[in-house]
Structures are given as C-alpha cells and as structure tokens.
Design a protein around this motif. Structure first.
Motif, PDB file in Angstrom:
ATOM      1  N   CYS A  34      -9.428   3.695  -0.586  1.00  0.00           N
ATOM      2  CA  CYS A  34      -7.999   3.957  -0.693  1.00  0.00           C
ATOM      3  C   CYS A  34      -7.802   5.468  -0.598  1.00  0.00           C
ATOM      4  O   CYS A  34      -8.382   6.230  -1.365  1.00  0.00           O
ATOM      5  CB  CYS A  34      -7.476   3.442  -2.032  1.00  0.00           C
ATOM      6  SG  CYS A  34      -5.733   3.834  -2.282  1.00  0.00           S
TER       7      CYS A  34
ATOM      8  N   CYS B 175      -5.194   8.689  -0.510  1.00  0.00           N
ATOM      9  CA  CYS B 175      -3.843   9.094  -0.863  1.00  0.00           C
ATOM     10  C   CYS B 175      -3.781  10.608  -0.986  1.00  0.00           C
ATOM     11  O   CYS B 175      -4.804  11.266  -1.067  1.00  0.00           O
ATOM     12  CB  CYS B 175      -3.448   8.435  -2.182  1.00  0.00           C
ATOM     13  SG  CYS B 175      -4.569   8.817  -3.524  1.00  0.00           S
TER      14      CYS B 175
ATOM     15  N   VAL C  28      -9.259   2.150  -7.467  1.00  0.00           N
ATOM     16  CA  VAL C  28      -7.906   1.662  -7.224  1.00  0.00           C
ATOM     17  C   VAL C  28      -7.927   0.155  -6.991  1.00  0.00           C
ATOM     18  O   VAL C  28      -8.666  -0.318  -6.115  1.00  0.00           O
ATOM     19  CB  VAL C  28      -7.299   2.370  -5.999  1.00  0.00           C
ATOM     20  CG1 VAL C  28      -5.935   1.765  -5.657  1.00  0.00           C
ATOM     21  CG2 VAL C  28      -7.197   3.863  -6.262  1.00  0.00           C
TER      22      VAL C  28
ATOM     23  N   ILE D 293      -6.621  -3.111  -5.456  1.00  0.00           N
ATOM     24  CA  ILE D 293      -5.877  -3.273  -4.218  1.00  0.00           C
ATOM     25  C   ILE D 293      -4.476  -3.829  -4.472  1.00  0.00           C
ATOM     26  O   ILE D 293      -3.580  -3.632  -3.670  1.00  0.00           O
ATOM     27  CB  ILE D 293      -6.617  -4.178  -3.217  1.00  0.00           C
ATOM     28  CG1 ILE D 293      -6.857  -5.573  -3.785  1.00  0.00           C
ATOM     29  CG2 ILE D 293      -7.929  -3.537  -2.777  1.00  0.00           C
ATOM     30  CD1 ILE D 293      -7.393  -6.550  -2.753  1.00  0.00           C
TER      31      ILE D 293
ATOM     32  N   LEU E 225      -1.597  -1.448  -4.243  1.00  0.00           N
ATOM     33  CA  LEU E 225      -1.105  -0.959  -2.952  1.00  0.00           C
ATOM     34  C   LEU E 225       0.270  -1.531  -2.632  1.00  0.00           C
ATOM     35  O   LEU E 225       1.044  -0.931  -1.891  1.00  0.00           O
ATOM     36  CB  LEU E 225      -2.090  -1.323  -1.837  1.00  0.00           C
ATOM     37  CG  LEU E 225      -3.408  -0.560  -1.916  1.00  0.00           C
ATOM     38  CD1 LEU E 225      -4.393  -1.108  -0.893  1.00  0.00           C
ATOM     39  CD2 LEU E 225      -3.167   0.922  -1.700  1.00  0.00           C
TER      40      LEU E 225
ATOM     41  N   HIS F 135       2.669   1.976   1.385  1.00  0.00           N
ATOM     42  CA  HIS F 135       1.376   1.590   1.947  1.00  0.00           C
ATOM     43  C   HIS F 135       1.414   1.626   3.472  1.00  0.00           C
ATOM     44  O   HIS F 135       2.272   1.024   4.101  1.00  0.00           O
ATOM     45  CB  HIS F 135       1.019   0.185   1.447  1.00  0.00           C
ATOM     46  CG  HIS F 135      -0.293  -0.330   1.941  1.00  0.00           C
ATOM     47  ND1 HIS F 135      -0.597  -1.667   1.949  1.00  0.00           N
ATOM     48  CD2 HIS F 135      -1.372   0.307   2.430  1.00  0.00           C
ATOM     49  CE1 HIS F 135      -1.803  -1.836   2.445  1.00  0.00           C
ATOM     50  NE2 HIS F 135      -2.308  -0.644   2.733  1.00  0.00           N
TER      51      HIS F 135
ATOM     52  N   SER G 131      -0.530   0.583   6.745  1.00  0.00           N
ATOM     53  CA  SER G 131      -1.619  -0.336   7.101  1.00  0.00           C
ATOM     54  C   SER G 131      -1.658  -0.611   8.600  1.00  0.00           C
ATOM     55  O   SER G 131      -0.971   0.062   9.377  1.00  0.00           O
ATOM     56  CB  SER G 131      -1.511  -1.624   6.294  1.00  0.00           C
ATOM     57  OG  SER G 131      -2.734  -2.328   6.383  1.00  0.00           O
TER      58      SER G 131
ATOM     59  N   ARG H 106      -0.169  -8.853   1.884  1.00  0.00           N
ATOM     60  CA  ARG H 106      -0.336  -7.447   2.272  1.00  0.00           C
ATOM     61  C   ARG H 106       1.021  -6.886   2.643  1.00  0.00           C
ATOM     62  O   ARG H 106       1.619  -7.295   3.640  1.00  0.00           O
ATOM     63  CB  ARG H 106      -1.305  -7.341   3.455  1.00  0.00           C
ATOM     64  CG  ARG H 106      -1.488  -5.913   3.948  1.00  0.00           C
ATOM     65  CD  ARG H 106      -2.709  -5.773   4.818  1.00  0.00           C
ATOM     66  NE  ARG H 106      -2.568  -6.490   6.091  1.00  0.00           N
ATOM     67  CZ  ARG H 106      -2.603  -5.889   7.300  1.00  0.00           C
ATOM     68  NH1 ARG H 106      -2.792  -4.593   7.386  1.00  0.00           N
ATOM     69  NH2 ARG H 106      -2.480  -6.608   8.385  1.00  0.00           N
TER      70      ARG H 106
ATOM     71  N   TYR I 201       3.337  -3.514   3.499  1.00  0.00           N
ATOM     72  CA  TYR I 201       3.206  -2.107   3.895  1.00  0.00           C
ATOM     73  C   TYR I 201       4.483  -1.677   4.573  1.00  0.00           C
ATOM     74  O   TYR I 201       5.213  -2.479   5.151  1.00  0.00           O
ATOM     75  CB  TYR I 201       2.019  -1.885   4.826  1.00  0.00           C
ATOM     76  CG  TYR I 201       1.866  -2.913   5.918  1.00  0.00           C
ATOM     77  CD1 TYR I 201       2.507  -2.710   7.153  1.00  0.00           C
ATOM     78  CD2 TYR I 201       1.091  -4.059   5.750  1.00  0.00           C
ATOM     79  CE1 TYR I 201       2.366  -3.643   8.158  1.00  0.00           C
ATOM     80  CE2 TYR I 201       0.938  -4.980   6.743  1.00  0.00           C
ATOM     81  CZ  TYR I 201       1.589  -4.772   7.962  1.00  0.00           C
ATOM     82  OH  TYR I 201       1.466  -5.679   8.962  1.00  0.00           O
TER      83      TYR I 201
ATOM     84  N   VAL J  17      -0.039   6.012   1.131  1.00  0.00           N
ATOM     85  CA  VAL J  17      -1.470   5.768   0.930  1.00  0.00           C
ATOM     86  C   VAL J  17      -1.938   4.743   1.945  1.00  0.00           C
ATOM     87  O   VAL J  17      -1.135   3.987   2.492  1.00  0.00           O
ATOM     88  CB  VAL J  17      -1.780   5.271  -0.502  1.00  0.00           C
ATOM     89  CG1 VAL J  17      -1.166   6.204  -1.533  1.00  0.00           C
ATOM     90  CG2 VAL J  17      -1.284   3.847  -0.690  1.00  0.00           C
TER      91      VAL J  17
ATOM     92  N   LEU K  62      -5.572   2.217   3.323  1.00  0.00           N
ATOM     93  CA  LEU K  62      -6.973   1.799   3.236  1.00  0.00           C
ATOM     94  C   LEU K  62      -7.667   2.269   4.513  1.00  0.00           C
ATOM     95  O   LEU K  62      -7.199   1.995   5.620  1.00  0.00           O
ATOM     96  CB  LEU K  62      -7.075   0.284   3.126  1.00  0.00           C
ATOM     97  CG  LEU K  62      -6.691  -0.301   1.761  1.00  0.00           C
ATOM     98  CD1 LEU K  62      -6.774  -1.833   1.814  1.00  0.00           C
ATOM     99  CD2 LEU K  62      -7.600   0.237   0.674  1.00  0.00           C
TER     100      LEU K  62
ATOM    101  N   THR L  95     -12.208   0.980  -4.050  1.00  0.00           N
ATOM    102  CA  THR L  95     -11.224  -0.034  -4.436  1.00  0.00           C
ATOM    103  C   THR L  95     -11.834  -1.084  -5.352  1.00  0.00           C
ATOM    104  O   THR L  95     -13.059  -1.199  -5.457  1.00  0.00           O
ATOM    105  CB  THR L  95     -10.685  -0.752  -3.191  1.00  0.00           C
ATOM    106  OG1 THR L  95     -11.777  -1.348  -2.505  1.00  0.00           O
ATOM    107  CG2 THR L  95      -9.980   0.220  -2.260  1.00  0.00           C
TER     108      THR L  95
END
Lengths: 305, 305
Positions: free
Chosen positions: A168, A170, A182, A184, A187, A192, A194, A216, A218, A238, A240, A259
């Motif tokens: 992760c 940031c 972190v 997940i 997130l 986020h 992604s 997920r 983002y 931030v 991944l 993570t």
DNA sequence: ACCATTCTATAACCCTCAGTTATTTGGTGA
DNA sequence: TCACCAAATAACTGAGGGTTATAGAATGGT
C-alpha cells in the motif's frame, strides 16, 4: 597443413634467434623446438633456416611465413578473447521485454547496475503486454520477458525470479502511513487509486478482494503502476502497487506499507524454448534475483524508502 | 586455448546441422565429432548446442564463435597458399644483377619465359660490372648475379650454369659466313669489332690470342657484346661474341659461327653466402641451365639463328 | 502400434605426435 | 686444447584425437 603450433614455434625462433631461448619462451624443451622446426621443414618442402656456424639463420621464405603468421595469431587471440567475454557475459546482446509495471520501475535501474561491469553489452528494453511478450519471445526478437503474471504457454519457460507483494503506497504524511501494516479494508475508506479490471493487476486485486468478501472501491482507475505511483506521489490518493515497482521508484514523500492480509506475488522471467537461452540472459535473471532477494519479503524496515 | 580443429568441427556442425554429416564432411567418425564438441563445451565453460528432441541446435554463443572463426580459417588458408607458392616459387621477389653481355641478351628473354608460369613474381633486373655485382650480392640487394667471368671472392658462391663459347658473328652475306668454322686468325684480315682491353671479355680474348702467338687487331673497340652485335647487324664488321649473347639476340641477317680453336666460356651464377639463397633463386638458376643446355656446345646447327 | 530410420551419446580401445631427459656433435673463443 | 654454447639425435612417455561397436531417444511411415 601446417599447424598453428608450428607457426608459433617458427615465429618465436626467428624472433629470439636461438632454439634454446625460444624453447624457454614457449615453455618447452630445446629439442622439442629443434624437432618441430625440422618437421615443419619436411612438411613445407624447403628449408626455413640455414645451419651455419652452428647457428640458425632464417631464410627469406621463413621470414615471409612468420610475417603472415602474425595475422593468424591475431585472429586466435581475438577468438580466445571473444570466448572469454561470452563466458563472462561481457559481450553480446540482451533484449528484454517487460510489462510496464516492471519495465518502468526496477528494470532500468537494475539494468544500469548490470551493465556497469559489462560496458560492451548491447541492450534493448521494450515494454509490452503479456501477449506482446509472448510474441516477441516466440519470434526470437527478445531474449527475456519479465512479468508478474505467469503465462501458461507451451513455447515459453517460466522461472520465478523473486518474491514480492502488493504494497500500500501513500503520501508520507497520509494517515495510513502511521500504520505499520495496512489492512486492505481500509482502502475502501480513503481515496483509492486502482487498476482497470482488464489489466492483470486489476484482475489479481479483484480476486483478492472478492475472496475476502470485499468490494474493491476506488475513485480513479489507471492501467500502470507507474501512473498510480505518480499520482500517489502528488498526493492524490493511495494505491496498491507491487513491491518491484516501489523498489524501482524514487521514494521521496511516499510511504509503502505491507498489507494485511499480505498479497504475495512473484516476478517471473520468461524465456522462449524455441531458441536457446543465452548465457547472458541466464546471468541477468540471476542478477535480478540476487538484487531483489534482500528486498523480497515484507520486512517492516522496507516500508520507508 | 581453443584449437583450430575444435573451431573447425564446431563450424561444420553448425553449418550442416548434424554431427553425422559433419563427421562425413570432415572425414572422421561421428563419435569423434560428438566427443570434440562436448570437450569444447567443457573448455569454454558454456553450452554450444541445445540437445533437444535428439538434435543439436547451436546456441547464440556458438554462432557468434563460429562466425569469428571464419576469419581464422581465412588466415589459415592464406598461409597454406603462401607456403604452396613459396614452394612452387610462384611468389616472391627475384632480383638479378648481370653483366651487360648477359643482361642485354638472354636474361630478358629467359626471364620472360620464367615468369610466364609465375605471374605473381616480383622482378628486378639490373646491369652492372663485376664489382657492382659483388657489392649488390654482399649487401643483400640482389639475389643472383650472372656473369661469364667467375669472381674469386669469399662472400659469393659460384655455380656453373651453362657452357658456351665465343662465336664469330658476321653479317649473313659476309665471306666468313660461308665457313662452318671460323679460324680466329681470319679475324685479323676483316673489319673486326672487339672489346676494350679493360673489359673482362677484352682480357679474355687478349689472353686467347697471345697464347697462340697472335696479335688482336680490330678497327673498332666497344665495351659490350650488345653493342658489337648491333654493329654487326648493321654490316659494320665481324665480332667475337659469347654464345649467350647470340642466343638472346634477334638473329635476322647475321650468322654466328664457332671458332677454331673453340673458345669455351661458362655462364656463372653468383649468390651471396652472407644471406640464405632463396628457393626461387635456385629455381631460376636451374631454369637458366635447362634453357641453355641444348644451346650449350657448338653444334653446327646452332650456327644460323 | 510398431518398426525402420536417424541422430546423439557412451564405452573401450589404439596410435600418432608433441613433449620429455640424456647425450652427442659442431663451432668459437680464451 | 679446453671450456662453452647451440643444435641435433636418441629413446622414451603421455595425452589427445581418432577408431569401432553399441546404446538410447525421437521421428516418420505403413
């Protein structure tokens, strides 16, 4: 017909004047030289030396031959050098094609290290998708493919070069940077960045999230880790990112944290098995592995770059 | 390090694709090739061929080496050719210095014959006095001297190349031409062209005459046989000329008759014994001898040219 | 499915030839 | 004449490049 050794002995005798000194130079006994000269004379059919006053003086013919022989010795040396260099991997051509994630990050940096000790190397770096990698390898246009997703294809053989994980990433002052690890799920509560669902990384992350019953979320979708990193660097959110990309990037103002759960991935070296893999390619894979090995896992100390 | 033979085998296998065909090409057995390749691989330290599906396919490195090896083979061939040519005397440098009598007459003609079969030869012809011949030989500037008077000098070795004699040369319609053999006493009753007392030929003839109680009378004194011949050719008189000069000259309108008594002389080949005598020089002397041998004595048929 | 074919590799043996040591021959100079 | 030096000779050795015979793997045809 006449061997290189014979020419070598002939030249040396002419050069130093006596069989004894020539023998010394060549690291053999005096009779060896004497015999070889006689033998060579029999072979060529005319005298190479005049024996007078117990000394050898070369004939014009011998001088002529010795002169020409120098070129032969040059070539011999040249070949020996080339073999040395091929063995040492200091000459040759290395053509690497990598997915952008790897090709933007670590690859230039590590190649830079690699050629420091091999200045004569001819390099080619290319970025491409999985498919393009396969194609270039299959057609012999590339020696090595680098990817974090292993293709299942009969024509390429796959080697695991290094272990890494998704990190992760940031901004250094970001709230997540305060945590050693972190989760997940966090997130989904921050901005986020992604990857598109089509990209290998997007699919990989999707799988990971859904395995854990997470969605997920983002706010921004990119295609490459390099883009994501750049955005993070500019404080936009931030992301991944695979640890290989993190290693390759300049670390100013950004923090990378492992993570929870850890999201392991591997860097794969791909070579065609339609063509022989060069020595040099093997060496570079090893170099990569050695370089990445200490950075490999998720030691807490690797967090800040 | 790696031998020419190994490179040869390597190249051949790459060229023809299989060890068996390579072995055939090289005139050895298949295992010999197989072993040699394995041995070479051990030597260089990296594989030269991939063994797959029971076939050998060359690695990039092997191709690179084989490529370079071609240059080596070129040089090898070059040297073998040079040796052949040195043996055959078809290359090299032949520098001849002769007295004018020989140098004007037979030498150009015979050299012309000689180089017909040796087109790559580099020639040098020079005319000079006895002293100059000795000097050039002694200093290594000439390979062979030709003269009809043998010098007694320690630094040159002398070889008798051919026998000849002094011939009486006159215009074809001259009264002396009617005789098969010309008595030297006759010369005092015709317009006789002869040589300065200082010249070797002059001295030689002087000696011959005085030995027989004769006085040498002549109306014209020249230095070289070529000059004398030219004068005879133009009807100015008769002359004694060595048979070598006669052989070399164009024979139109002149007759050459042996003398009574015969006045024998020899053609001498002179070589320095400070320097080795080249093969080529020996060959040219032999060529001269062979060429002149049938013309040698004073057969009556040799009279008219 | 199997056999003939083709190719490489291995095993065991051989022999030539570049090398060895020891000695002889030839030439030169004190 | 002796001492010295260089080349040549003799007799032997070992390693390397060669041999034949054969095994083992892959390919292709019927």
């Amino acid at each position: 017909m006449v061997s290189a050794r014979q020419l070598e002995i002939l030249s040396t005798v002419i050069e130093v004047g006596t069989t004894a000194r020539a023998a010394e130079l060549l690291g053999v006994s005096q009779p060896a030289v004497s015999n070889m000269i006689r033998h060579t004379e029999d072979l060529v059919g005319f005298p190479l030396f005049m024996r007078e006053h117990g000394r050898l003086t070369p004939t014009k013919e011998a001088l002529h031959i010795a002169q020409e022989a120098q070129h032969l010795f040059m070539q011999q040396n040249r070949i020996d050098n080339i073999i040395d260099e091929l063995r040492g991997g200091t000459i040759g051509r290395l053509s690497v094609i990598a997915t952008p994630s790897v090709g933007h990050g670590i690859l230039p940096r590590i190649l830079g290290q690699f050629i420091k000790t091999r200045p004569k190397l001819q390099l080619s770096i290319e970025l491409g998708s999985q498919d393009e990698i396969i194609r270039k390898l299959g057609s012999g246009q590339a020696d090595l493919g680098l990817s974090i997703t292993p293709p299942r294809h009969s024509a390429v053989s796959v080697r695991e070069i290094a272990n890494g994980q998704l990190m992760c990433v940031c901004p250094a002052e970001h709230e997540l940077a305060l945590q050693e690890v972190v989760s997940i799920s966090n997130l989904n509560h921050v901005s986020h960045i992604s990857y598109a669902a089509r990209t290998p990384l997007g699919q990989m992350i999707d799988t990971l999230f859904s395995e854990r019953g997470l969605e997920r979320r983002y706010f921004c979708e990119v295609r490459h880790t390099a883009t994501a990193l750049e955005m993070v660097r500019n404080g936009l959110g931030v992301a991944l990112v695979d640890s290989f990309a993190v290693i390759g990037s300049r670390g100013e103002n950004i923090a990378a944290r492992p993570t929870k759960p850890t999201l392991p991935l591997k860097l794969y070296g791909l070579t065609s098995n339609m063509f022989p893999t060069t020595n040099l390619t093997m060496q570079f894979q090893q170099f990569l592995a050695d370089y990445l090995e200490p950075h490999g896992g998720s030691g807490p100390d690797d967090g800040d770059l």
